[in-house]
Motif scaffolding. Structure first.
Motif, PDB file in Angstrom:
ATOM      1  N   LEU A  34     -26.815 -72.059  59.134  1.00  0.00           N
ATOM      2  CA  LEU A  34     -26.210 -71.703  58.435  1.00  0.00           C
ATOM      3  C   LEU A  34     -25.330 -72.705  57.495  1.00  0.00           C
ATOM      4  O   LEU A  34     -25.232 -74.521  58.027  1.00  0.00           O
ATOM      5  N   LEU A  35     -25.810 -72.816  56.383  1.00  0.00           N
ATOM      6  CA  LEU A  35     -25.960 -74.077  55.565  1.00  0.00           C
ATOM      7  C   LEU A  35     -24.787 -73.438  54.152  1.00  0.00           C
ATOM      8  O   LEU A  35     -25.069 -72.281  53.615  1.00  0.00           O
ATOM      9  N   THR A  36     -24.084 -74.743  53.691  1.00  0.00           N
ATOM     10  CA  THR A  36     -23.379 -74.012  52.414  1.00  0.00           C
ATOM     11  C   THR A  36     -24.002 -74.946  51.063  1.00  0.00           C
ATOM     12  O   THR A  36     -23.012 -75.530  51.169  1.00  0.00           O
ATOM     13  N   PHE A  37     -23.963 -74.174  50.628  1.00  0.00           N
ATOM     14  CA  PHE A  37     -24.645 -75.243  49.037  1.00  0.00           C
ATOM     15  C   PHE A  37     -24.284 -74.428  47.522  1.00  0.00           C
ATOM     16  O   PHE A  37     -24.590 -73.227  47.532  1.00  0.00           O
ATOM     17  N   GLY A  38     -22.989 -75.125  46.939  1.00  0.00           N
ATOM     18  CA  GLY A  38     -22.224 -74.126  45.500  1.00  0.00           C
ATOM     19  C   GLY A  38     -21.673 -73.122  45.776  1.00  0.00           C
ATOM     20  O   GLY A  38     -21.860 -71.926  45.565  1.00  0.00           O
ATOM     21  N   GLY A  39     -21.168 -73.124  46.955  1.00  0.00           N
ATOM     22  CA  GLY A  39     -20.493 -72.008  47.315  1.00  0.00           C
ATOM     23  C   GLY A  39     -21.265 -70.985  48.578  1.00  0.00           C
ATOM     24  O   GLY A  39     -20.908 -69.693  48.066  1.00  0.00           O
ATOM     25  N   LEU A  40     -22.935 -71.368  47.792  1.00  0.00           N
ATOM     26  CA  LEU A  40     -23.268 -70.315  48.176  1.00  0.00           C
ATOM     27  C   LEU A  40     -23.641 -69.856  50.033  1.00  0.00           C
ATOM     28  O   LEU A  40     -23.916 -71.413  49.920  1.00  0.00           O
ATOM     29  N   ARG A  41     -23.780 -69.227  50.324  1.00  0.00           N
ATOM     30  CA  ARG A  41     -24.516 -69.511  52.544  1.00  0.00           C
ATOM     31  C   ARG A  41     -25.666 -69.233  52.527  1.00  0.00           C
ATOM     32  O   ARG A  41     -26.218 -68.056  52.179  1.00  0.00           O
ATOM     33  N   ILE A  42     -26.417 -69.954  53.597  1.00  0.00           N
ATOM     34  CA  ILE A  42     -27.776 -70.058  53.569  1.00  0.00           C
ATOM     35  C   ILE A  42     -28.092 -70.117  55.051  1.00  0.00           C
ATOM     36  O   ILE A  42     -27.342 -71.247  56.111  1.00  0.00           O
ATOM     37  N   ILE A  61     -38.091 -73.581  46.155  1.00  0.00           N
ATOM     38  CA  ILE A  61     -37.833 -74.339  45.323  1.00  0.00           C
ATOM     39  C   ILE A  61     -36.672 -73.034  45.020  1.00  0.00           C
ATOM     40  O   ILE A  61     -36.506 -72.345  44.660  1.00  0.00           O
ATOM     41  N   PHE A  62     -34.933 -73.650  45.838  1.00  0.00           N
ATOM     42  CA  PHE A  62     -33.746 -72.916  45.645  1.00  0.00           C
ATOM     43  C   PHE A  62     -33.712 -73.690  44.313  1.00  0.00           C
ATOM     44  O   PHE A  62     -32.825 -74.843  44.360  1.00  0.00           O
ATOM     45  N   THR A  63     -32.724 -72.665  42.691  1.00  0.00           N
ATOM     46  CA  THR A  63     -31.720 -74.008  42.169  1.00  0.00           C
ATOM     47  C   THR A  63     -31.103 -73.115  41.998  1.00  0.00           C
ATOM     48  O   THR A  63     -30.488 -71.809  41.908  1.00  0.00           O
ATOM     49  N   ILE A  64     -29.993 -73.935  42.631  1.00  0.00           N
ATOM     50  CA  ILE A  64     -28.337 -73.398  42.386  1.00  0.00           C
ATOM     51  C   ILE A  64     -27.493 -73.424  41.287  1.00  0.00           C
ATOM     52  O   ILE A  64     -27.744 -74.767  41.010  1.00  0.00           O
ATOM     53  N   ASP A  65     -26.909 -72.575  39.928  1.00  0.00           N
ATOM     54  CA  ASP A  65     -26.439 -72.983  38.814  1.00  0.00           C
ATOM     55  C   ASP A  65     -25.622 -72.035  38.734  1.00  0.00           C
ATOM     56  O   ASP A  65     -25.637 -70.744  38.547  1.00  0.00           O
ATOM     57  N   ASP A  66     -23.736 -73.044  38.401  1.00  0.00           N
ATOM     58  CA  ASP A  66     -23.322 -71.823  38.620  1.00  0.00           C
ATOM     59  C   ASP A  66     -22.801 -70.417  39.570  1.00  0.00           C
ATOM     60  O   ASP A  66     -22.332 -69.341  39.076  1.00  0.00           O
ATOM     61  N   GLY A  67     -22.761 -71.018  40.933  1.00  0.00           N
ATOM     62  CA  GLY A  67     -23.035 -70.159  42.041  1.00  0.00           C
ATOM     63  C   GLY A  67     -24.481 -68.906  41.954  1.00  0.00           C
ATOM     64  O   GLY A  67     -23.809 -68.186  43.004  1.00  0.00           O
ATOM     65  N   ARG A  68     -25.002 -69.094  41.219  1.00  0.00           N
ATOM     66  CA  ARG A  68     -26.399 -68.277  41.214  1.00  0.00           C
ATOM     67  C   ARG A  68     -27.461 -68.842  42.070  1.00  0.00           C
ATOM     68  O   ARG A  68     -27.861 -70.059  41.470  1.00  0.00           O
TER      69      ARG A  68
END
Length: 169
Positions: A74-82, A150-157
């Protein structure tokens, strides 16, 4: 934030080095996720020269990889859990994707990443969770092209896409 997502590298059997298309995207990666079947710990070393690497063990990985990585992460990047899992070990009546989803049953996640099938997948389940398989950058099996994600995380999206190519050199 840019996250490069790979699985099923099967190195060095399927390739002696990471493909140029993948190396080009790794240059500005903030993180790398590997969803198992590295087959050699040297793949971790090669990837970690670019960015922090997170991953899980696959069914073709030996004890050296199994001692370093778990079956699920379980990972968290930019407030998102993956959630990350390879997806193997399913009962005969459960396909790889169903096995991956079951590994995170009851978890509230932004995305579930899995490998094992070598089949690229990008879809959202009914709850809105991104379900993602990057395919394989070195072993396309019955797929027309090699691939990774490729995942892009920007502003919680979270945005996701596949990159495909015909030549794994």
């Amino acid at each position: 934030m840019k996250i490069v997502v790979v699985a099923d590298t099967h190195m060095p059997k399927m390739s002696k080095s990471l493909p140029a298309a993948l190396r080009g995207q790794l240059k500005d990666a903030d993180a790398i996720i590997h969803a198992g079947d590295w087959t050699r710990l040297s793949v971790y070393d090669e990837l970690s020269a670019y960015a922090p690497v997170y991953g899980v063990v696959g069914n073709n990985d030996g004890p050296d990889i199994a001692s370093r990585f778990g079956m699920r992460e379980l990972l968290t990047f930019g407030g998102l859990r993956i959630g990350v899992v390879h997806g193997h070990g399913a009962p005969r009546r459960m396909n790889t994707e169903a096995q991956a989803l079951a590994a995170f049953s009851g978890e509230r996640l932004s995305a579930i990443v899995y490998g094992h099938s070598h089949v690229p997948v990008l879809r959202h389940d009914p709850d809105g969770t991104l379900v993602f398989n990057p395919g394989s950058p070195t072993d396309k099996r019955r797929q027309p092209l090699y691939s990774f994600g490729i995942f892009t995380i920007d502003d919680g999206r979270l945005a996701a896409r596949h990159l495909t190519y015909a030549d794994k050199r």
